[in-house]
Design an enzyme around this catalytic site. Structure first.
Site, PDB file in Angstrom:
ATOM      1  N   LYS A  48       0.844  -1.198   0.000  1.00 30.56           N
ATOM      2  CA  LYS A  48       0.000   0.000   0.000  1.00 30.56           C
ATOM      3  C   LYS A  48       0.882   1.252   0.000  1.00 30.56           C
ATOM      4  CE  LYS A  48      -3.887   1.903   2.719  1.00 30.56           C
ATOM      5  NZ  LYS A  48      -4.730   1.678   3.924  1.00 30.56           N
ATOM      6  N   SER A 123      -9.626   1.559   3.003  1.00 28.84           N
ATOM      7  CA  SER A 123      -8.791   2.318   2.110  1.00 28.84           C
ATOM      8  C   SER A 123      -7.746   1.499   1.370  1.00 28.84           C
ATOM      9  CB  SER A 123      -8.101   3.444   2.892  1.00 28.84           C
ATOM     10  OG  SER A 123      -7.224   2.896   3.856  1.00 28.84           O
ATOM     11  N   SER A 147      -9.527  -0.786   7.251  1.00 34.28           N
ATOM     12  CA  SER A 147      -9.028  -0.627   5.883  1.00 34.28           C
ATOM     13  C   SER A 147      -8.303  -1.821   5.276  1.00 34.28           C
ATOM     14  CB  SER A 147      -8.107   0.587   5.793  1.00 34.28           C
ATOM     15  OG  SER A 147      -8.901   1.744   5.688  1.00 34.28           O
TER      16      SER A 147
HETATM   17  N1  GLN Z   1     -13.034   3.487   6.567  1.00 34.98           N
HETATM   18  C1  GLN Z   1     -12.401   3.955   7.757  1.00 34.98           C
HETATM   19  C2  GLN Z   1     -12.113   5.431   7.651  1.00 34.98           C
HETATM   20  O1  GLN Z   1     -12.492   5.984   6.689  1.00 34.98           O
HETATM   21  C3  GLN Z   1     -11.146   3.174   8.030  1.00 34.98           C
HETATM   22  C4  GLN Z   1      -9.957   3.697   7.359  1.00 34.98           C
HETATM   23  C5  GLN Z   1      -8.718   2.923   7.689  1.00 34.98           C
HETATM   24  O2  GLN Z   1      -8.780   1.867   8.324  1.00 34.98           O
HETATM   25  N2  GLN Z   1      -7.591   3.477   7.287  1.00 34.98           N
HETATM   26  O3  GLN Z   1     -11.518   6.029   8.505  1.00 34.98           O
END
Ligand code: GLN
Length: 458
Positions: A48, A123, A147
């Site tokens: 990532k 994400s 994410s």
């Molecule tokens: N969807 C969650 C957010 O928008 C988790 C994001 C993440 O785990 N980086 O914060």
């Protein structure tokens, strides 16, 4: 996993198939000097793009860091490379890991390999889509509130968020430091176990990493499953759960009964506060962590400032996208004097209650099964206009980050429309071995994780 993709396979797959999927932001140049031995010798890994590599850029899916090249590599990268792995490319993500669809990437669109009109989740959407489309066998993501697990669920692959402190965060661009963890994505429990065995462990460069022995997770995974007490949290099967997701998760629970597990219902009474608590804490921490991106210390600098304050204002206005700005504003507000006690301090207290919910629950069970997400992958564009709706999709994943406990997602079925469904497992602190063990035994008797999406089938 019986056969592994070679580095050459991965490069070819990315070239042939990724134009449709959009998972990969950059393919890294070949690098000499990798050891030819080690537990991951010659195995290609995608990473990532918020994890620092020396080669290529580390963009965080943002205009702000589009041209940023890191002078050092993250600890996880050094560990992978000394285990013989080869970092082949960097994957797309929501900007600064904020989002659940990868639509907030400023650089590229990523599509769900099961349905190109759907989002891959986020994400770490690029990493999950890449594993699903067989662009690679292994990837690293980061998980602050789901994410890794949520895109794994949407794309029909496996993803693990380790215990807070299990894996070094050194070289991970911070979103919310008290929640962030790096973790593996792969097609099965074995792939997760192989990666975690290499990346876990204490790191002098991350004071929050924990000095806890790293087991051989592959060996842990292969142990016998029973005796096993499985807990089903009533709050995770209530209103708002999609029927097809519910049916698949219930079938998975039946499968665990057949494997000899004892199943009981449990309560996580503060579940209704999880989303509010998470979004206060993560935005507060993000507003502080992202202060360094100002065109002076880090990141994009505006080209024609009128005065020196303009350098800050315009650089940030031009460099950050809408979701990142929204969160910086929310977090700054929650931390401002007069509101601090009402919002941030209150959220910290609720976080303690949420952590206690899990401590109590784990007196009665060894692991908790639930859906990973309330619904399967949604259509591109469906939720991007409504941030709140997007946030609510994180209902089942964020609690594990607030409590610091490990959690994974594995495929457990498909909807009629052939979209993957994810099963989440959560366990006590440092119970990754147990989670992988349960996932592995489930995968010995099911084949959801072996299904291939229609896109670029060989
Ligand atoms: N969807 C969650 C957010 O928008 C988790 C994001 C993440 O785990 N980086 O914060």
């Amino acid at each position: 996993m019986s056969e592994h993709l070679t580095i050459e396979n991965v490069r070819q797959r990315i070239a042939a198939c990724d134009p449709q999927v959009g998972a990969v932001l950059q393919v890294l140049p070949e690098r000499d000097g990798n050891p030819q031995t080690g537990p991951l010798a010659g195995r290609p890994v995608l990473v990532k793009d918020n994890i620092c590599t020396r080669a290529g850029a580390t963009t965080c899916g943002s205009r702000m860091l589009e041209k940023f090249t890191s002078p050092y590599a993250a600890t996880v990268i050094e560990k992978l490379e000394s285990a013989g792995a080869v970092i082949v490319g960097k994957t797309n993500m929501d900007e600064f890991a904020m989002g659940s669809s990868t639509e907030h990437s400023a650089l590229q669109e990523t599509r769900n390999p099961w349905d190109l009109d759907c989002v891959p989740g986020g994400s770490s959407g690029g990493a999950a889509a890449a594993i699903a489309a067989r662009l690679a066998d292994y990837a690293l993501g980061s998980d602050t509130g789901g994410s890794i697990r949520q895109p794994a669920a949407f794309c029909g692959v496996c993803g693990l968020k380790p215990t807070y402190g299990r894996v070094s965060r050194y070289g991970l661009v911070a979103f919310a430091s008290s929640l962030d963890q790096i973790g593996p994505l792969a097609r099965d429990a074995r792939g997760l176990a192989e990666l975690l065995s290499v990346i876990a462990g204490k790191d002098e460069r991350d004071s929050t990493s924990v000095d806890e022995p790293v087991p051989d997770y592959v060996a842990e995974m292969e142990r016998s499953l029973t005796p096993l007490r499985v807990g089903l949290p009533r709050e995770y099967f209530g209103e708002g759960l999609n029927d097809e997701v519910r049916a698949s998760v219930e079938a998975a629970v039946e499968q665990f009964k057949k494997l000899g597990a004892e199943v009981r219902e449990i309560d996580l009474p503060h579940t209704q506060y999880v989303i509010a608590c998470y979004y206060l804490i993560c935005t507060a921490e993000a507003s502080s962590n992202l202060a360094r991106f100002d065109g002076v210390r880090y990141g994009h600098r505006t080209s024609q400032p009128e005065n020196y304050m303009d350098v800050y204002f315009k650089s940030r206005a031009e460099g950050f996208g809408a979701e990142v700005k929204r969160r910086i504003m929310l977090g700054t507000y929650a931390l401002s004097s007069g509101y601090y006690d009402q919002y941030y301090a209150k959220a910290l207290k609720v976080r303690t209650l949420i952590r206690r919910d899990f401590e109590n629950a784990f007196n009665d069970c060894d692991l908790i099964l639930s859906p990973t997400t309330p619904s399967p992958a949604f259509k591109r564009g469906d939720k991007s206009a409504s941030p709140l709706e997007m946030y609510l999709g994180d209902i089942y994943t964020t609690a594990a980050n607030l409590a610091g406990i490990p959690a994974l997602s594995i495929p457990c079925g498909f909807t009629q429309a052939k979209l993957p469904i994810g099963l989440q497992m959560m366990g006590p602190l440092f119970s990754e071995g147990r989670l992988l063990n349960a996932a592995h035994h489930y995968q010995q008797v099911t084949n959801y994780h072996e299904q291939k999406p229609p896109v670029c089938a060989e």
